[in-house]
Scaffold this motif. Structure first.
Motif, PDB file in Angstrom:
ATOM      1  N   ALA A  89     -33.570  59.127 -19.145  1.00 14.44           N
ATOM      2  CA  ALA A  89     -34.370  57.939 -18.848  1.00 14.44           C
ATOM      3  C   ALA A  89     -33.639  56.693 -19.327  1.00 14.44           C
ATOM      4  O   ALA A  89     -32.806  56.752 -20.243  1.00 14.44           O
ATOM      5  CB  ALA A  89     -35.739  58.032 -19.522  1.00 14.44           C
ATOM      6  N   PHE A  90     -33.943  55.583 -18.698  1.00 12.45           N
ATOM      7  CA  PHE A  90     -33.479  54.271 -19.163  1.00 12.45           C
ATOM      8  C   PHE A  90     -34.698  53.610 -19.794  1.00 12.45           C
ATOM      9  O   PHE A  90     -35.678  53.311 -19.117  1.00 12.45           O
ATOM     10  CB  PHE A  90     -32.958  53.420 -18.003  1.00 12.45           C
ATOM     11  N   ILE A  91     -34.645  53.399 -21.106  1.00 16.19           N
ATOM     12  CA  ILE A  91     -35.809  52.946 -21.863  1.00 16.19           C
ATOM     13  C   ILE A  91     -35.553  51.536 -22.375  1.00 16.19           C
ATOM     14  O   ILE A  91     -34.497  51.269 -22.962  1.00 16.19           O
ATOM     15  CB  ILE A  91     -36.085  53.883 -23.062  1.00 16.19           C
ATOM     16  N   ILE A  92     -36.510  50.647 -22.164  1.00 18.21           N
ATOM     17  CA  ILE A  92     -36.395  49.274 -22.650  1.00 18.21           C
ATOM     18  C   ILE A  92     -37.563  48.986 -23.588  1.00 18.21           C
ATOM     19  O   ILE A  92     -38.728  49.173 -23.215  1.00 18.21           O
ATOM     20  CB  ILE A  92     -36.400  48.261 -21.496  1.00 18.21           C
ATOM     21  N   LEU A  93     -37.250  48.570 -24.794  1.00 16.77           N
ATOM     22  CA  LEU A  93     -38.260  48.096 -25.740  1.00 16.77           C
ATOM     23  C   LEU A  93     -38.163  46.574 -25.789  1.00 16.77           C
ATOM     24  O   LEU A  93     -37.180  46.027 -26.291  1.00 16.77           O
ATOM     25  CB  LEU A  93     -38.035  48.702 -27.132  1.00 16.77           C
ATOM     26  N   ASP A  94     -39.163  45.908 -25.262  1.00 16.58           N
ATOM     27  CA  ASP A  94     -39.176  44.442 -25.204  1.00 16.58           C
ATOM     28  C   ASP A  94     -40.011  43.882 -26.357  1.00 16.58           C
ATOM     29  O   ASP A  94     -40.879  44.576 -26.907  1.00 16.58           O
ATOM     30  CB  ASP A  94     -39.767  44.002 -23.857  1.00 16.58           C
ATOM     31  N   GLU A  95     -39.752  42.624 -26.735  1.00 17.95           N
ATOM     32  CA  GLU A  95     -40.475  41.968 -27.834  1.00 17.95           C
ATOM     33  C   GLU A  95     -40.401  42.792 -29.117  1.00 17.95           C
ATOM     34  O   GLU A  95     -41.383  42.938 -29.856  1.00 17.95           O
ATOM     35  CB  GLU A  95     -41.945  41.726 -27.444  1.00 17.95           C
ATOM     36  N   ALA A  96     -39.199  43.313 -29.396  1.00 16.75           N
ATOM     37  CA  ALA A  96     -39.042  44.226 -30.526  1.00 16.75           C
ATOM     38  C   ALA A  96     -39.192  43.545 -31.877  1.00 16.75           C
ATOM     39  O   ALA A  96     -39.336  44.232 -32.897  1.00 16.75           O
ATOM     40  CB  ALA A  96     -37.670  44.914 -30.449  1.00 16.75           C
ATOM     41  N   GLN A  97     -39.164  42.208 -31.905  1.00 19.41           N
ATOM     42  CA  GLN A  97     -39.397  41.527 -33.182  1.00 19.41           C
ATOM     43  C   GLN A  97     -40.795  41.801 -33.714  1.00 19.41           C
ATOM     44  O   GLN A  97     -41.057  41.618 -34.911  1.00 19.41           O
ATOM     45  CB  GLN A  97     -39.171  40.014 -33.034  1.00 19.41           C
ATOM     46  N   ASN A  98     -41.695  42.244 -32.844  1.00 18.01           N
ATOM     47  CA  ASN A  98     -43.079  42.516 -33.246  1.00 18.01           C
ATOM     48  C   ASN A  98     -43.326  43.984 -33.573  1.00 18.01           C
ATOM     49  O   ASN A  98     -44.480  44.417 -33.647  1.00 18.01           O
ATOM     50  CB  ASN A  98     -44.046  42.055 -32.158  1.00 18.01           C
ATOM     51  N   THR A  99     -42.258  44.742 -33.758  1.00 19.28           N
ATOM     52  CA  THR A  99     -42.412  46.114 -34.236  1.00 19.28           C
ATOM     53  C   THR A  99     -42.333  46.125 -35.757  1.00 19.28           C
ATOM     54  O   THR A  99     -41.665  45.293 -36.368  1.00 19.28           O
ATOM     55  CB  THR A  99     -41.298  47.037 -33.700  1.00 19.28           C
ATOM     56  N   THR A 100     -43.001  47.065 -36.366  1.00 19.94           N
ATOM     57  CA  THR A 100     -42.818  47.309 -37.788  1.00 19.94           C
ATOM     58  C   THR A 100     -41.577  48.191 -37.955  1.00 19.94           C
ATOM     59  O   THR A 100     -41.111  48.815 -36.983  1.00 19.94           O
ATOM     60  CB  THR A 100     -44.026  48.035 -38.379  1.00 19.94           C
ATOM     61  N   PRO A 101     -41.006  48.266 -39.157  1.00 19.24           N
ATOM     62  CA  PRO A 101     -39.860  49.164 -39.360  1.00 19.24           C
ATOM     63  C   PRO A 101     -40.181  50.604 -38.983  1.00 19.24           C
ATOM     64  O   PRO A 101     -39.326  51.309 -38.434  1.00 19.24           O
ATOM     65  CB  PRO A 101     -39.580  49.024 -40.861  1.00 19.24           C
ATOM     66  N   GLU A 102     -41.403  51.033 -39.250  1.00 20.05           N
ATOM     67  CA  GLU A 102     -41.795  52.407 -38.903  1.00 20.05           C
ATOM     68  C   GLU A 102     -41.833  52.600 -37.396  1.00 20.05           C
ATOM     69  O   GLU A 102     -41.411  53.650 -36.877  1.00 20.05           O
ATOM     70  CB  GLU A 102     -43.162  52.731 -39.519  1.00 20.05           C
ATOM     71  N   GLN A 103     -42.358  51.621 -36.673  1.00 20.04           N
ATOM     72  CA  GLN A 103     -42.404  51.716 -35.210  1.00 20.04           C
ATOM     73  C   GLN A 103     -40.996  51.729 -34.613  1.00 20.04           C
ATOM     74  O   GLN A 103     -40.737  52.476 -33.668  1.00 20.04           O
ATOM     75  CB  GLN A 103     -43.206  50.549 -34.639  1.00 20.04           C
ATOM     76  N   MET A 104     -40.105  50.903 -35.162  1.00 18.18           N
ATOM     77  CA  MET A 104     -38.739  50.868 -34.636  1.00 18.18           C
ATOM     78  C   MET A 104     -38.057  52.216 -34.833  1.00 18.18           C
ATOM     79  O   MET A 104     -37.397  52.737 -33.915  1.00 18.18           O
ATOM     80  CB  MET A 104     -37.932  49.765 -35.330  1.00 18.18           C
ATOM     81  N   LYS A 105     -38.209  52.810 -36.014  1.00 23.72           N
ATOM     82  CA  LYS A 105     -37.617  54.129 -36.255  1.00 23.72           C
ATOM     83  C   LYS A 105     -38.221  55.152 -35.308  1.00 23.72           C
ATOM     84  O   LYS A 105     -37.501  56.004 -34.742  1.00 23.72           O
ATOM     85  CB  LYS A 105     -37.844  54.537 -37.714  1.00 23.72           C
ATOM     86  N   MET A 106     -39.543  55.086 -35.118  1.00 25.42           N
ATOM     87  CA  MET A 106     -40.201  56.012 -34.195  1.00 25.42           C
ATOM     88  C   MET A 106     -39.621  55.874 -32.795  1.00 25.42           C
ATOM     89  O   MET A 106     -39.311  56.868 -32.134  1.00 25.42           O
ATOM     90  CB  MET A 106     -41.715  55.744 -34.182  1.00 25.42           C
TER      91      MET A 106
END
Length: 330
Positions: free
Chosen positions: A225-242
């Motif tokens: 898959a080609f996955i895009i996470l947009d507005e990543a500044q609004n993730t918590t560190p836990e969400q980013m790792k997930m």
């Protein structure tokens, strides 16, 4: 810098080309004035340009450039996009390979955009960090469409955190999917622009394109898959790792964000912990990942947007310098 006056002579004289260059009510000239921060006065083929010398020279070069193209009428879009490329022409790297989308002329228009597209093509995980209007999300979606059309991936997955930006989701009508839909709208818009409404609708029905809130990614493994996470500044560190650990075999991921526009709630000591900022710090030396930093010079929107972004960047820098000076005095 002291203002200067330059004169640009548009030759050979051709009234039809002059009309195509100037646009209706001289709107194209106003766009050049705004982008270059100068004043342009025209009499026939003679254009007087008033402003800082470097900006006046840029405006003169722009007038000559667009006059050569004015065999056909030039739209405001032609002028604005052309000014961006002209401003970056001396710094442009070798363009990345063309993208297979509905827009045949889609390509990086600034050095950072060219770098970004090349890094997406060459790396499995790419971060694009910078202000609004720099093409982070749009180019990422374009790269995803390109990869899908070339059968490099089997589906496109677009996601972003559903963080409240001053409004309360609970007061929006509908179920959870309908509540977060406005937050995902920029991703839909990019898809429609690059693939067409009918094809996007068909691919949604087939499951080849998926758009979902970040919370829906937990527990999944996304292969091919080609996955895009947009507005990543609004993730918590836990969400980013997930999110980063969802990436499976044969997958590519692009993470985009603007660290100057965070909507995360403050922590117990007033500190906002952004997953994007922490990922940049923790993963900067990991092989196979790439980071592209955009700035005001990469803004591909109305000319005023670049100047607005630059003004905010100066304000942030001045505050940081003032804080540093206060610490030194103490």
């Amino acid at each position: 810098m002291k203002n200067k006056s330059l004169t640009a002579v548009l030759e050979p004289l051709d009234n039809a080309r002059l009309a195509n260059l100037c646009g209706a009510l001289d709107e194209n000239l106003r766009q050049i004035e705004m982008a270059c921060d100068v004043m342009i006065s025209r009499r026939g083929e003679h254009c007087r340009i008033d402003g800082a010398l470097a900006q006046a020279r840029l405006a003169a070069a722009a007038l000559q450039h667009f006059y050569a193209l004015a065999i056909v009428p030039l739209s405001v879009d032609d002028i604005q996009l052309g000014l961006i490329e002209l401003r970056n022409n001396k710094r442009m790297a070798q363009p990345a390979a063309g993208l297979l989308t509905r827009k045949a002329d889609l390509h990086g228009r600034t050095p950072h955009q060219v770098q970004y597209l090349r890094q997406i093509q060459e790396h499995d995980i790419t971060f694009g960090i910078g202000p609004a209007g720099t093409g982070k999300t749009y180019l990422a979606v374009a790269a995803a469409v390109d990869a899908y059309e070339r059968d490099h991936v089997q589906r496109i997955v677009l996601t972003r955190p559903a963080v409240e930006a001053g409004e309360r989701l609970g007061f929006l009508p509908g179920d959870l999917t309908q509540k977060v839909d406005p937050y995902l709208r920029p991703l839909y818009d990019a898809l429609y622009d690059l693939m067409g409404f009918d094809q996007v609708t068909r691919l949604f029905e087939q499951g080849s394109i998926e758009v979902a809130p970040l919370a829906y990614m937990r527990g999944r493994t996304l292969n091919h898959a080609f996955i895009i996470l947009d507005e990543a500044q609004n993730t918590t560190p836990e969400q980013m790792k997930m999110f980063l650990t969802r990436i499976g075999i044969g997958a590519k991921a692009v993470i985009t964000g603007d660290i100057t526009q965070m909507d995360l709630p403050k922590g117990p000591h007033g500190i906002i912990r952004s997953g994007l900022i922490e990922a940049r710090r923790i993963l900067s030396d990991v092989r196979g990942l790439a980071f592209t930093d955009f700035d005001a010079g990469d803004v591909v929107r109305h000319p005023l947007v670049a100047r607005i972004v630059a003004a905010y960047e100066r304000e942030v820098a001045e505050k940081a310098n003032a804080r540093g000076a206060a610490v030194d005095r103490s």
